[in-house]
Scaffold this motif. Sequence first.
Motif, PDB file in Angstrom:
ATOM      1  N   ASN A 132       0.972  -1.134  -0.044  1.00  0.00           N
ATOM      2  CA  ASN A 132       0.029  -0.034  -0.102  1.00  0.00           C
ATOM      3  C   ASN A 132       1.078   1.015  -0.139  1.00  0.00           C
ATOM      4  OD1 ASN A 132      -1.793  -2.296   1.387  1.00  0.00           O
ATOM      5  ND2 ASN A 132      -3.279  -0.674   0.568  1.00  0.00           N
ATOM      6  N   GLU A 133       1.887   1.169   0.957  1.00  0.00           N
ATOM      7  CA  GLU A 133       2.461   2.544   1.051  1.00  0.00           C
ATOM      8  C   GLU A 133       3.495   3.026  -0.081  1.00  0.00           C
ATOM      9  OE1 GLU A 133       4.568   2.337   4.794  1.00  0.00           O
ATOM     10  OE2 GLU A 133       2.740   1.983   5.966  1.00  0.00           O
ATOM     11  N   HIS A 134       3.932   1.782  -0.635  1.00  0.00           N
ATOM     12  CA  HIS A 134       4.974   2.114  -1.905  1.00  0.00           C
ATOM     13  C   HIS A 134       4.425   1.705  -3.251  1.00  0.00           C
ATOM     14  CE1 HIS A 134       7.767   1.272   1.650  1.00  0.00           C
ATOM     15  NE2 HIS A 134       8.285   2.484   1.415  1.00  0.00           N
ATOM     16  N   VAL A 135       3.942   0.600  -3.349  1.00  0.00           N
ATOM     17  CA  VAL A 135       3.296   0.281  -4.760  1.00  0.00           C
ATOM     18  C   VAL A 135       2.149   1.230  -5.057  1.00  0.00           C
ATOM     19  CG1 VAL A 135       2.506  -1.813  -6.017  1.00  0.00           C
ATOM     20  CG2 VAL A 135       4.129  -1.882  -4.300  1.00  0.00           C
ATOM     21  N   ASN A 136       1.209   1.169  -4.083  1.00  0.00           N
ATOM     22  CA  ASN A 136      -0.147   2.150  -4.447  1.00  0.00           C
ATOM     23  C   ASN A 136       0.249   3.489  -3.975  1.00  0.00           C
ATOM     24  OD1 ASN A 136      -3.007   1.326  -5.082  1.00  0.00           O
ATOM     25  ND2 ASN A 136      -3.281   2.263  -3.147  1.00  0.00           N
ATOM     26  N   MET A 137       1.313   3.944  -3.976  1.00  0.00           N
ATOM     27  CA  MET A 137       1.496   5.210  -3.403  1.00  0.00           C
ATOM     28  C   MET A 137       0.776   6.347  -4.391  1.00  0.00           C
ATOM     29  SD  MET A 137       5.032   7.602  -3.026  1.00  0.00           S
ATOM     30  CE  MET A 137       5.443   6.714  -1.535  1.00  0.00           C
ATOM     31  N   GLY A 138      -0.192   7.256  -3.940  1.00  0.00           N
ATOM     32  CA  GLY A 138      -0.648   8.342  -4.722  1.00  0.00           C
ATOM     33  C   GLY A 138      -1.954   7.600  -5.256  1.00  0.00           C
ATOM     34  N   GLN A 139      -2.410   6.519  -5.087  1.00  0.00           N
ATOM     35  CA  GLN A 139      -3.523   5.885  -5.883  1.00  0.00           C
ATOM     36  C   GLN A 139      -4.411   5.334  -5.009  1.00  0.00           C
ATOM     37  OE1 GLN A 139      -1.159   2.750  -8.141  1.00  0.00           O
ATOM     38  NE2 GLN A 139       0.715   3.667  -7.225  1.00  0.00           N
ATOM     39  N   SER A 140      -5.537   4.934  -5.841  1.00  0.00           N
ATOM     40  CA  SER A 140      -6.693   4.163  -5.145  1.00  0.00           C
ATOM     41  C   SER A 140      -7.017   2.962  -6.131  1.00  0.00           C
ATOM     42  CB  SER A 140      -7.997   5.253  -4.712  1.00  0.00           C
ATOM     43  OG  SER A 140      -8.996   4.658  -4.671  1.00  0.00           O
ATOM     44  N   THR A 141      -7.742   2.228  -5.759  1.00  0.00           N
ATOM     45  CA  THR A 141      -8.718   1.446  -6.625  1.00  0.00           C
ATOM     46  C   THR A 141      -9.360   2.092  -7.487  1.00  0.00           C
ATOM     47  OG1 THR A 141      -8.712  -0.630  -4.888  1.00  0.00           O
ATOM     48  CG2 THR A 141     -10.401  -0.621  -6.627  1.00  0.00           C
ATOM     49  N   ASN A 142     -10.071   3.187  -6.991  1.00  0.00           N
ATOM     50  CA  ASN A 142     -11.018   3.665  -7.976  1.00  0.00           C
ATOM     51  C   ASN A 142     -10.402   4.436  -9.069  1.00  0.00           C
ATOM     52  OD1 ASN A 142     -12.713   2.942  -5.933  1.00  0.00           O
ATOM     53  ND2 ASN A 142     -13.081   4.835  -4.655  1.00  0.00           N
ATOM     54  N   ASP A 143      -9.343   4.917  -8.987  1.00  0.00           N
ATOM     55  CA  ASP A 143      -8.592   5.435 -10.308  1.00  0.00           C
ATOM     56  C   ASP A 143      -7.741   4.506 -11.248  1.00  0.00           C
ATOM     57  OD1 ASP A 143      -6.499   5.361  -8.251  1.00  0.00           O
ATOM     58  OD2 ASP A 143      -5.708   7.520  -9.073  1.00  0.00           O
ATOM     59  N   ALA A 267     -15.264  11.726 -13.794  1.00  0.00           N
ATOM     60  CA  ALA A 267     -14.733  10.861 -14.545  1.00  0.00           C
ATOM     61  C   ALA A 267     -14.714   9.379 -13.659  1.00  0.00           C
ATOM     62  CB  ALA A 267     -13.404  11.007 -15.047  1.00  0.00           C
ATOM     63  N   THR A 268     -14.829   9.615 -12.289  1.00  0.00           N
ATOM     64  CA  THR A 268     -14.467   8.376 -11.107  1.00  0.00           C
ATOM     65  C   THR A 268     -15.880   7.595 -11.121  1.00  0.00           C
ATOM     66  OG1 THR A 268     -12.801   9.388 -10.138  1.00  0.00           O
ATOM     67  CG2 THR A 268     -13.873   7.700  -8.982  1.00  0.00           C
ATOM     68  N   GLN A 269     -16.993   8.377 -11.408  1.00  0.00           N
ATOM     69  CA  GLN A 269     -18.382   7.887 -11.184  1.00  0.00           C
ATOM     70  C   GLN A 269     -18.977   7.497 -12.400  1.00  0.00           C
ATOM     71  OE1 GLN A 269     -21.650  10.876 -10.054  1.00  0.00           O
ATOM     72  NE2 GLN A 269     -19.439  11.697  -9.356  1.00  0.00           N
ATOM     73  N   ASP A 270     -18.690   7.911 -13.601  1.00  0.00           N
ATOM     74  CA  ASP A 270     -19.110   7.980 -14.730  1.00  0.00           C
ATOM     75  C   ASP A 270     -18.553   6.533 -15.985  1.00  0.00           C
ATOM     76  OD1 ASP A 270     -20.803   8.455 -17.232  1.00  0.00           O
ATOM     77  OD2 ASP A 270     -19.529   9.969 -18.025  1.00  0.00           O
ATOM     78  N   CYS A 271     -19.589   5.867 -16.082  1.00  0.00           N
ATOM     79  CA  CYS A 271     -19.202   4.603 -16.937  1.00  0.00           C
ATOM     80  C   CYS A 271     -19.888   4.840 -18.300  1.00  0.00           C
ATOM     81  CB  CYS A 271     -19.695   3.278 -16.373  1.00  0.00           C
ATOM     82  SG  CYS A 271     -18.797   2.889 -14.774  1.00  0.00           S
ATOM     83  N   GLY A 272     -20.204   6.136 -18.774  1.00  0.00           N
ATOM     84  CA  GLY A 272     -20.764   6.189 -20.034  1.00  0.00           C
ATOM     85  C   GLY A 272     -19.942   5.759 -21.136  1.00  0.00           C
ATOM     86  N   ALA A 273     -18.573   5.694 -21.250  1.00  0.00           N
ATOM     87  CA  ALA A 273     -17.750   5.435 -22.391  1.00  0.00           C
ATOM     88  C   ALA A 273     -17.943   3.857 -22.240  1.00  0.00           C
ATOM     89  CB  ALA A 273     -16.276   5.844 -21.959  1.00  0.00           C
ATOM     90  N   PHE A 274     -18.108   3.304 -21.236  1.00  0.00           N
ATOM     91  CA  PHE A 274     -18.185   1.547 -21.520  1.00  0.00           C
ATOM     92  C   PHE A 274     -19.527   1.410 -22.023  1.00  0.00           C
ATOM     93  CE2 PHE A 274     -15.338   1.746 -17.402  1.00  0.00           C
ATOM     94  CZ  PHE A 274     -14.110   1.758 -18.156  1.00  0.00           C
ATOM     95  N   VAL A 275     -20.719   2.104 -21.690  1.00  0.00           N
ATOM     96  CA  VAL A 275     -21.770   2.013 -21.975  1.00  0.00           C
ATOM     97  C   VAL A 275     -21.834   2.117 -23.618  1.00  0.00           C
ATOM     98  CG1 VAL A 275     -24.347   2.653 -22.279  1.00  0.00           C
ATOM     99  CG2 VAL A 275     -23.064   2.524 -20.077  1.00  0.00           C
ATOM    100  N   ALA A 353     -26.189   1.195 -12.329  1.00  0.00           N
ATOM    101  CA  ALA A 353     -26.505   0.991 -11.065  1.00  0.00           C
ATOM    102  C   ALA A 353     -25.515   1.679  -9.906  1.00  0.00           C
ATOM    103  CB  ALA A 353     -26.386  -0.435 -10.792  1.00  0.00           C
ATOM    104  N   GLY A 354     -24.584   2.586 -10.395  1.00  0.00           N
ATOM    105  CA  GLY A 354     -23.612   3.290  -9.653  1.00  0.00           C
ATOM    106  C   GLY A 354     -24.299   4.213  -8.742  1.00  0.00           C
ATOM    107  N   GLN A 355     -23.604   4.473  -7.762  1.00  0.00           N
ATOM    108  CA  GLN A 355     -24.266   5.560  -6.754  1.00  0.00           C
ATOM    109  C   GLN A 355     -23.211   6.630  -6.483  1.00  0.00           C
ATOM    110  OE1 GLN A 355     -24.040   2.307  -5.278  1.00  0.00           O
ATOM    111  NE2 GLN A 355     -25.959   1.500  -6.161  1.00  0.00           N
ATOM    112  N   LEU A 356     -23.709   7.758  -6.480  1.00  0.00           N
ATOM    113  CA  LEU A 356     -23.129   9.031  -5.964  1.00  0.00           C
ATOM    114  C   LEU A 356     -21.510   9.129  -6.505  1.00  0.00           C
ATOM    115  CD1 LEU A 356     -24.336   8.777  -2.175  1.00  0.00           C
ATOM    116  CD2 LEU A 356     -24.962  10.260  -4.256  1.00  0.00           C
ATOM    117  N   GLN A 357     -20.416   8.830  -5.863  1.00  0.00           N
ATOM    118  CA  GLN A 357     -18.983   9.375  -6.558  1.00  0.00           C
ATOM    119  C   GLN A 357     -18.487   8.050  -6.895  1.00  0.00           C
ATOM    120  OE1 GLN A 357     -20.223  11.091  -3.273  1.00  0.00           O
ATOM    121  NE2 GLN A 357     -20.849  12.457  -5.316  1.00  0.00           N
ATOM    122  N   LEU A 358     -18.958   6.640  -6.939  1.00  0.00           N
ATOM    123  CA  LEU A 358     -18.173   5.645  -7.564  1.00  0.00           C
ATOM    124  C   LEU A 358     -19.266   4.448  -8.256  1.00  0.00           C
ATOM    125  CD1 LEU A 358     -15.490   4.305  -7.801  1.00  0.00           C
ATOM    126  CD2 LEU A 358     -15.870   3.149  -5.418  1.00  0.00           C
TER     127      LEU A 358
END
Length: 467
Positions: A132-143, A267-275, A353-358
């Motif tokens: 988490n601290e090194h490999v995932n630095m500055g990241q989240s699953t959500n991006d 961009a984090t919550q919108d899946c329109g491109a996949f649709v 089915a997505g809700q709010l920010q994700l």
Amino acid sequence: MATRLEHDLLGDREVPAHVYWGVHTLRAIENFPITGQTISGYGDLIRALAVIKQAAAQANHQLGLLGTVHKDAIVLACEEIRGGKLHEQFVVDVIQGGAGTSTNMNANEVIANRALEILGHGKGEYQYLHPNEHVNMGQSTNDVYPTALRLATFWGVQRLLAAMARLRDAFDDKADEFGGVLKMGRTQLQDAVPMTLGQEFRTYAVMLGEDEQRLYEASALMLEINLGATAIGTGITAHPDYTPLVCEKLSALTGIALQTAPNLIEATQDCGAFVQLSGVLKRVAVKLSKSCNDLRLLSSGPRAGLGEINLPARQAGSSIMPGKVNPVIPEVVTQVAYEVIGNDMTVTMAAEAGQLQLNAFEPVIAYSLFRSVSHLAAACDTLRDNCVVGITANRDYLLDTVHRSVGLVTALNPYIGYAAATEVATEAHASGGSVYDIVLRRGLLTREQLDKLLQPEALTSPRWVTL
């Protein structure tokens, strides 16, 4: 079996000592025994995750947040994975809860443990280099996860486009080969007016070409990424300069001109491109299935059906009927089309089915898109290699159907009038006689005029014949 002890917020767990994944992956294995298909089967996704982690390490190092030793080890581990190593260590089910967190953590743990080996440490000695601290630095699953999904999908679509182009070329070649073969066209399965078999096959090539263009346009939407958004798009925990820099690094590593979305919260919550992409894949599937249905119909029989073309025999068609051969290649392609159409509904519902920010349902979107893209590419190749290139025409039979068809009277309509043409058609239907003979007997046209009007080039293009 030797184990090592790892710890997460739920407590301690024994992990097999030899594996590169860790406790987070272990819990995902236990929690999501859904499809039996692990993400290791999706090489594009694994390579996308690795190149994202590599770009992040380079960006964080340039920003002074990640030491050179850590950066070099992470980069080397990522390059190995991009080269095909350790893919069997990506063991979480492709469909999972948590918006892809298990996939991201699986990647973090494998990269961290391989980096630890490179540095001379044992697996699980995270005090030296942490997932988490090194490999995932500055990241989240959500991006990370949606960016990896976009990259993997884009790569897959390029292969699909290449397969579609090969199939289009095969239809074009057949159109050239059948350019002078006259036949009857049909509307509503009834005789219409003459055309050439080449014109019929050219249509299939044109339809594919149109779909290639639409697919190319839709795939371009995959190049807008939200990397740097972290949790919900605000970029929390990332360096202020990280977002543009990591996009620059990722573009350089992949050779793709990626762009950061103008609004990362959206961009984090919108899946329109996949649709959008899924809808185009459905379009491809629908039209490909239509073409396959035509091939099955045109080759039906061979004696009790239309029997206009012959598909190459690929296998025995029946366990009870000797000599029977079935159109198995168009049949399998049509089944792929049905699957893609169903996958599009899955993508639609998951995006809605997505809700709010994700959107928590991106794993099933990924699963659906990967299958649609890869199966369509395989279907195009098998249709080309095992069917289209070997199609032959029953030329004499096709010409005979033109001569026997009542549809020929349409070509004479401008010269003898609609009422007379209708009478000729009615008599031809009732008597089984030919339009040619009936028109000649009624004195409506001379033999020379009929021969001139019924020339193939006059029957298959908008051409006015002066009598």
